[in-house]
Design an enzyme around this catalytic site. Structure first.
Site, PDB file in Angstrom:
ATOM      1  N   THR A 229       0.829  -1.212   0.000  1.00  0.00           N
ATOM      2  CA  THR A 229       0.000   0.000   0.000  1.00  0.00           C
ATOM      3  C   THR A 229       0.862   1.259   0.000  1.00  0.00           C
ATOM      4  O   THR A 229       1.981   1.255   0.530  1.00  0.00           O
ATOM      5  CB  THR A 229      -0.913  -0.013   1.249  1.00  0.00           C
ATOM      6  OG1 THR A 229      -1.453   1.283   1.449  1.00  0.00           O
ATOM      7  CG2 THR A 229      -0.137  -0.386   2.517  1.00  0.00           C
ATOM      8  N   ASP A 230       0.282   2.350  -0.514  1.00  0.00           N
ATOM      9  CA  ASP A 230       0.994   3.631  -0.460  1.00  0.00           C
ATOM     10  C   ASP A 230       1.136   4.127   0.977  1.00  0.00           C
ATOM     11  O   ASP A 230       1.924   5.045   1.251  1.00  0.00           O
ATOM     12  CB  ASP A 230       0.299   4.688  -1.332  1.00  0.00           C
ATOM     13  CG  ASP A 230      -1.139   4.992  -0.927  1.00  0.00           C
ATOM     14  OD1 ASP A 230      -1.661   4.341  -0.007  1.00  0.00           O
ATOM     15  OD2 ASP A 230      -1.742   5.892  -1.556  1.00  0.00           O
ATOM     16  N   GLU A 231       0.364   3.522   1.904  1.00  0.00           N
ATOM     17  CA  GLU A 231       0.409   4.002   3.289  1.00  0.00           C
ATOM     18  C   GLU A 231       1.771   3.750   3.943  1.00  0.00           C
ATOM     19  O   GLU A 231       2.080   4.322   4.982  1.00  0.00           O
ATOM     20  CB  GLU A 231      -0.728   3.377   4.113  1.00  0.00           C
ATOM     21  CG  GLU A 231      -2.075   3.748   3.522  1.00  0.00           C
ATOM     22  CD  GLU A 231      -3.281   3.493   4.426  1.00  0.00           C
ATOM     23  OE1 GLU A 231      -3.127   3.493   5.651  1.00  0.00           O
ATOM     24  OE2 GLU A 231      -4.372   3.301   3.869  1.00  0.00           O
TER      25      GLU A 231
ATOM     26  N   LYS B  32       2.328  -3.403   7.258  1.00  0.00           N
ATOM     27  CA  LYS B  32       2.522  -3.589   5.813  1.00  0.00           C
ATOM     28  C   LYS B  32       3.962  -3.241   5.427  1.00  0.00           C
ATOM     29  O   LYS B  32       4.575  -3.921   4.597  1.00  0.00           O
ATOM     30  CB  LYS B  32       1.545  -2.717   5.021  1.00  0.00           C
ATOM     31  CG  LYS B  32       0.083  -3.091   5.165  1.00  0.00           C
ATOM     32  CD  LYS B  32      -0.278  -4.454   4.587  1.00  0.00           C
ATOM     33  CE  LYS B  32      -0.197  -4.515   3.089  1.00  0.00           C
ATOM     34  NZ  LYS B  32      -0.626  -5.855   2.570  1.00  0.00           N
TER      35      LYS B  32
ATOM     36  N   TYR C  61      -1.463  -0.485  11.194  1.00  0.00           N
ATOM     37  CA  TYR C  61      -1.701  -1.127   9.890  1.00  0.00           C
ATOM     38  C   TYR C  61      -0.543  -0.853   8.944  1.00  0.00           C
ATOM     39  O   TYR C  61       0.068  -1.777   8.394  1.00  0.00           O
ATOM     40  CB  TYR C  61      -3.020  -0.629   9.282  1.00  0.00           C
ATOM     41  CG  TYR C  61      -3.140  -0.918   7.791  1.00  0.00           C
ATOM     42  CD1 TYR C  61      -3.268  -2.223   7.320  1.00  0.00           C
ATOM     43  CD2 TYR C  61      -3.098   0.120   6.847  1.00  0.00           C
ATOM     44  CE1 TYR C  61      -3.351  -2.491   5.951  1.00  0.00           C
ATOM     45  CE2 TYR C  61      -3.186  -0.141   5.481  1.00  0.00           C
ATOM     46  CZ  TYR C  61      -3.309  -1.446   5.044  1.00  0.00           C
ATOM     47  OH  TYR C  61      -3.378  -1.710   3.695  1.00  0.00           O
TER      48      TYR C  61
HETATM   49  P1  NAD Z   1     -10.058  -6.854   2.733  1.00  0.00           P
HETATM   50  O1  NAD Z   1     -10.009  -6.578   4.195  1.00  0.00           O
HETATM   51  O2  NAD Z   1     -11.315  -6.517   1.976  1.00  0.00           O
HETATM   52  O3  NAD Z   1      -9.767  -8.396   2.463  1.00  0.00           O
HETATM   53  C1  NAD Z   1      -8.764  -9.096   3.130  1.00  0.00           C
HETATM   54  C2  NAD Z   1      -8.987 -10.584   2.898  1.00  0.00           C
HETATM   55  O4  NAD Z   1      -7.912 -11.287   3.550  1.00  0.00           O
HETATM   56  C3  NAD Z   1     -10.293 -11.114   3.501  1.00  0.00           C
HETATM   57  O5  NAD Z   1     -10.932 -11.979   2.584  1.00  0.00           O
HETATM   58  C4  NAD Z   1      -9.833 -11.887   4.730  1.00  0.00           C
HETATM   59  O6  NAD Z   1     -10.689 -12.984   5.072  1.00  0.00           O
HETATM   60  C5  NAD Z   1      -8.452 -12.367   4.284  1.00  0.00           C
HETATM   61  N1  NAD Z   1      -7.566 -12.641   5.434  1.00  0.00           N
HETATM   62  C6  NAD Z   1      -7.326 -11.836   6.501  1.00  0.00           C
HETATM   63  N2  NAD Z   1      -6.487 -12.460   7.356  1.00  0.00           N
HETATM   64  C7  NAD Z   1      -6.176 -13.666   6.800  1.00  0.00           C
HETATM   65  C8  NAD Z   1      -5.340 -14.736   7.193  1.00  0.00           C
HETATM   66  N3  NAD Z   1      -4.670 -14.720   8.350  1.00  0.00           N
HETATM   67  N4  NAD Z   1      -5.241 -15.805   6.368  1.00  0.00           N
HETATM   68  C9  NAD Z   1      -5.926 -15.852   5.199  1.00  0.00           C
HETATM   69  N5  NAD Z   1      -6.748 -14.870   4.791  1.00  0.00           N
HETATM   70  C10 NAD Z   1      -6.866 -13.787   5.579  1.00  0.00           C
HETATM   71  O7  NAD Z   1      -8.811  -6.099   2.130  1.00  0.00           O
HETATM   72  P2  NAD Z   1      -8.606  -5.396   0.705  1.00  0.00           P
HETATM   73  O8  NAD Z   1      -9.051  -3.994   0.798  1.00  0.00           O
HETATM   74  O9  NAD Z   1      -9.135  -6.275  -0.363  1.00  0.00           O
HETATM   75  O10 NAD Z   1      -7.010  -5.375   0.628  1.00  0.00           O
HETATM   76  C11 NAD Z   1      -6.293  -6.469   0.066  1.00  0.00           C
HETATM   77  C12 NAD Z   1      -4.814  -6.166   0.103  1.00  0.00           C
HETATM   78  O11 NAD Z   1      -4.552  -4.979  -0.624  1.00  0.00           O
HETATM   79  C13 NAD Z   1      -4.260  -5.934   1.508  1.00  0.00           C
HETATM   80  O12 NAD Z   1      -2.999  -6.529   1.587  1.00  0.00           O
HETATM   81  C14 NAD Z   1      -4.169  -4.423   1.616  1.00  0.00           C
HETATM   82  O13 NAD Z   1      -3.131  -4.058   2.496  1.00  0.00           O
HETATM   83  C15 NAD Z   1      -3.836  -4.054   0.186  1.00  0.00           C
HETATM   84  N6  NAD Z   1      -4.266  -2.716  -0.247  1.00  0.00           N
HETATM   85  C16 NAD Z   1      -5.561  -2.309  -0.084  1.00  0.00           C
HETATM   86  C17 NAD Z   1      -5.950  -1.060  -0.551  1.00  0.00           C
HETATM   87  C18 NAD Z   1      -7.383  -0.588  -0.436  1.00  0.00           C
HETATM   88  O14 NAD Z   1      -7.680   0.555  -0.798  1.00  0.00           O
HETATM   89  N7  NAD Z   1      -8.323  -1.408   0.028  1.00  0.00           N
HETATM   90  C19 NAD Z   1      -5.022  -0.224  -1.179  1.00  0.00           C
HETATM   91  C20 NAD Z   1      -3.702  -0.674  -1.333  1.00  0.00           C
HETATM   92  C21 NAD Z   1      -3.350  -1.925  -0.868  1.00  0.00           C
HETATM   93  P1  TYD Z   2     -10.572   4.392   4.712  1.00  0.00           P
HETATM   94  O1  TYD Z   2     -11.593   3.999   3.695  1.00  0.00           O
HETATM   95  O2  TYD Z   2     -10.606   3.756   6.055  1.00  0.00           O
HETATM   96  O3  TYD Z   2      -9.135   4.185   4.023  1.00  0.00           O
HETATM   97  P2  TYD Z   2      -7.651   4.659   4.517  1.00  0.00           P
HETATM   98  O4  TYD Z   2      -7.714   5.088   5.924  1.00  0.00           O
HETATM   99  O5  TYD Z   2      -6.865   3.410   4.345  1.00  0.00           O
HETATM  100  O6  TYD Z   2      -7.266   5.744   3.588  1.00  0.00           O
HETATM  101  O7  TYD Z   2     -10.663   5.963   4.937  1.00  0.00           O
HETATM  102  C1  TYD Z   2     -10.497   6.871   3.856  1.00  0.00           C
HETATM  103  C2  TYD Z   2     -10.539   8.273   4.439  1.00  0.00           C
HETATM  104  O8  TYD Z   2     -11.859   8.521   4.947  1.00  0.00           O
HETATM  105  C3  TYD Z   2      -9.611   8.463   5.617  1.00  0.00           C
HETATM  106  O9  TYD Z   2      -9.065   9.785   5.554  1.00  0.00           O
HETATM  107  C4  TYD Z   2     -10.508   8.356   6.834  1.00  0.00           C
HETATM  108  C5  TYD Z   2     -11.838   8.863   6.325  1.00  0.00           C
HETATM  109  N1  TYD Z   2     -13.045   8.271   6.942  1.00  0.00           N
HETATM  110  C6  TYD Z   2     -14.053   9.095   7.460  1.00  0.00           C
HETATM  111  O10 TYD Z   2     -13.965  10.334   7.432  1.00  0.00           O
HETATM  112  N2  TYD Z   2     -15.162   8.510   8.013  1.00  0.00           N
HETATM  113  C7  TYD Z   2     -15.311   7.150   8.088  1.00  0.00           C
HETATM  114  O11 TYD Z   2     -16.337   6.662   8.643  1.00  0.00           O
HETATM  115  C8  TYD Z   2     -14.274   6.329   7.532  1.00  0.00           C
HETATM  116  C9  TYD Z   2     -14.388   4.827   7.573  1.00  0.00           C
HETATM  117  C10 TYD Z   2     -13.168   6.924   6.959  1.00  0.00           C
END
Ligand code: NAD
Ligand code: TYD
Length: 339
Positions: A125-127, A157, A153
């Site tokens: 992630t970019d985080e 990562k 988090y």
């Molecule tokens: P999500 O929370 O929707 O899904 C995570 C999945 O991982 C779930 O299906 C969960 O059951 C599974 N999981 C969790 N712990 C596990 C374990 N111990 N063993 C096996 N499976 C397990 O997450 P997401 O938003 O789809 O993110 C997926 C990946 O992409 C993550 O690694 C996250 O850090 C990365 N990512 C997400 C975003 C975003 O905007 N959502 C952006 C950049 C990177």
């Molecule tokens: P989120 O979807 O949790 O992603 P991330 O924290 O990984 O960027 O949140 C996106 C942005 O929205 C973040 O600045 C926090 C804000 N946010 C709210 O203002 N209210 C909410 O209820 C949630 C879940 C997030």
């Protein structure tokens, strides 16, 4: 070609599974997922019947189980999406983030070494780069921006990323890492900003905006992320990190206002609540490397992607209403009731 996709029952992983099954009908896709609160088999219901798809309910931290799936499948490629992914939960309870995101990654890489996997891809992630100030719109995250994390988090990562690079240098494991900005689209778990606001607005519930809503995120439609990972798997250079982002920066408050407008709901639903601890101000990716090396470009513009996403939540109410009617209610009360 056999690809193990971990976390494939979650948001991005399930979109990736669907994308790969459609694009490569001759590949075998094996999904490993623990089905935590964030993973749902209903998310994969249309894939479960495919002959070239297998689902294994397995924890990536369970070394014996993971090695046994690798023994059976002899995968060519592993793509690790499995993670605890929500910043707010990591502030409440960091431990499981360290366990899954760091130790789980180690188990997968140990199995990848043992079974001679040709590519281990870590979805990051970019985080991991921390945040950028709002008054410096000229600054962007590049692959050489120092790691500088803010939340448990992002620290978990970043730790995993360091371990992945160490396995490459020390053991020669053929790794790649992608660091993507915020995704949105179908099957996004309703605890995250966009689906939470859509679900609440549809029920005329308050829309809880943290702080002043001025934080900026760089939004990318989930399918564009899947396409980027596909390109990295097939053409990326081993040992390299690729940033993925579509130059689509938006303030949280503008996103919430847009959702109100699209759904015909009043902005009076917007409620400003106590800010997130350590809240990152701005994320912004420079995707020049993946664009130049692999020809990746985002294809879905935000104006279209947000409409597609809202349409999907309107057409798939059963999927998310089922989720928010269960354990999610306790989570919601805990996080928002007295905020
Ligand atoms: P999500 O929370 O929707 O899904 C995570 C999945 O991982 C779930 O299906 C969960 O059951 C599974 N999981 C969790 N712990 C596990 C374990 N111990 N063993 C096996 N499976 C397990 O997450 P997401 O938003 O789809 O993110 C997926 C990946 O992409 C993550 O690694 C996250 O850090 C990365 N990512 C997400 C975003 C975003 O905007 N959502 C952006 C950049 C990177
Ligand atoms: P989120 O979807 O949790 O992603 P991330 O924290 O990984 O960027 O949140 C996106 C942005 O929205 C973040 O600045 C926090 C804000 N946010 C709210 O203002 N209210 C909410 O209820 C949630 C879940 C997030």
């Amino acid at each position: 070609m056999t690809i193990i996709v971990t976390g494939g029952a979650g948001f991005i992983g399930s979109n990736f599974v669907r994308y790969m099954l459609k694009k490569y009908p001759l590949y075998r896709i094996v999904c490993i997922d623990k089905l935590t609160y964030a993973g749902n088999l209903s998310t994969l219901s249309d894939c479960l019947g495919s002959e070239n798809f297998r689902f294994c309910k397995t924890d990536i931290c369970d070394r014996a189980e993971i090695f046994s799936v690798f023994e059976e499948e002899k995968p060519d490629i592993v793509v690790n999406f499995a993670a605890e992914s929500h910043v707010d939960r990591s502030i409440e309870d960091p431990e499981v983030f360290l366990t899954t995101n760091i130790l789980g990654t180690q188990v997968l890489m140990d199995a990848s070494r043992e079974y001679g996997v040709k590519r281990y891809h870590q979805v990051s992630t970019d985080e991991v780069y921390g945040d950028l100030p709002l008054d410096r719109p000229d600054l962007f995250f590049t692959e050489s921006t120092p790691i500088h994390t803010s939340s448990p988090y992002s620290a978990s990562k970043a730790s995993a990323d360091l371990l992945v690079l160490a396995y490459h240098r020390t053991f020669g494991l053929p790794v790649t890492i992608s660091r993507c900005s915020n995704n949105y689209g179908p099957y996004h778990f309703p605890e995250k900003l966009i689906p939470l606001m859509i679900a609440n607005a549809l029920s005329d519930k308050p829309l809880p905006v943290y702080g002043e809503g001025l934080n900026v995120r760089d939004w990318l439609y989930v399918e564009d992320h899947c396409k980027a990972i596909d390109l990295i798997l097939h053409g990326g250079t081993v040992g390299e990190v690729y940033n993925i982002g579509g130059h689509n920066e938006m303030k949280n408050i503008d996103i919430v206002r847009l959702i109100c407008k699209e759904l015909g709901k009043p902005e009076s639903l917007i409620t400003y609540v106590t800010d997130r601890k350590g809240h990152d101000m701005r994320y912004a990716i420079d995707p020049a490397k993946i664009s130049a090396e692999l020809g990746w470009q985002p294809e879905t513009m935000f104006a279209d992607g947000i409409k597609l996403t809202i349409r999907w939540y309107l057409d798939n109410k059963d999927w998310w209403q089922d989720i928010i009617s269960g354990e999610y209610r306790n989570y919601y009360d805990k996080m928002y009731k007295n905020r």
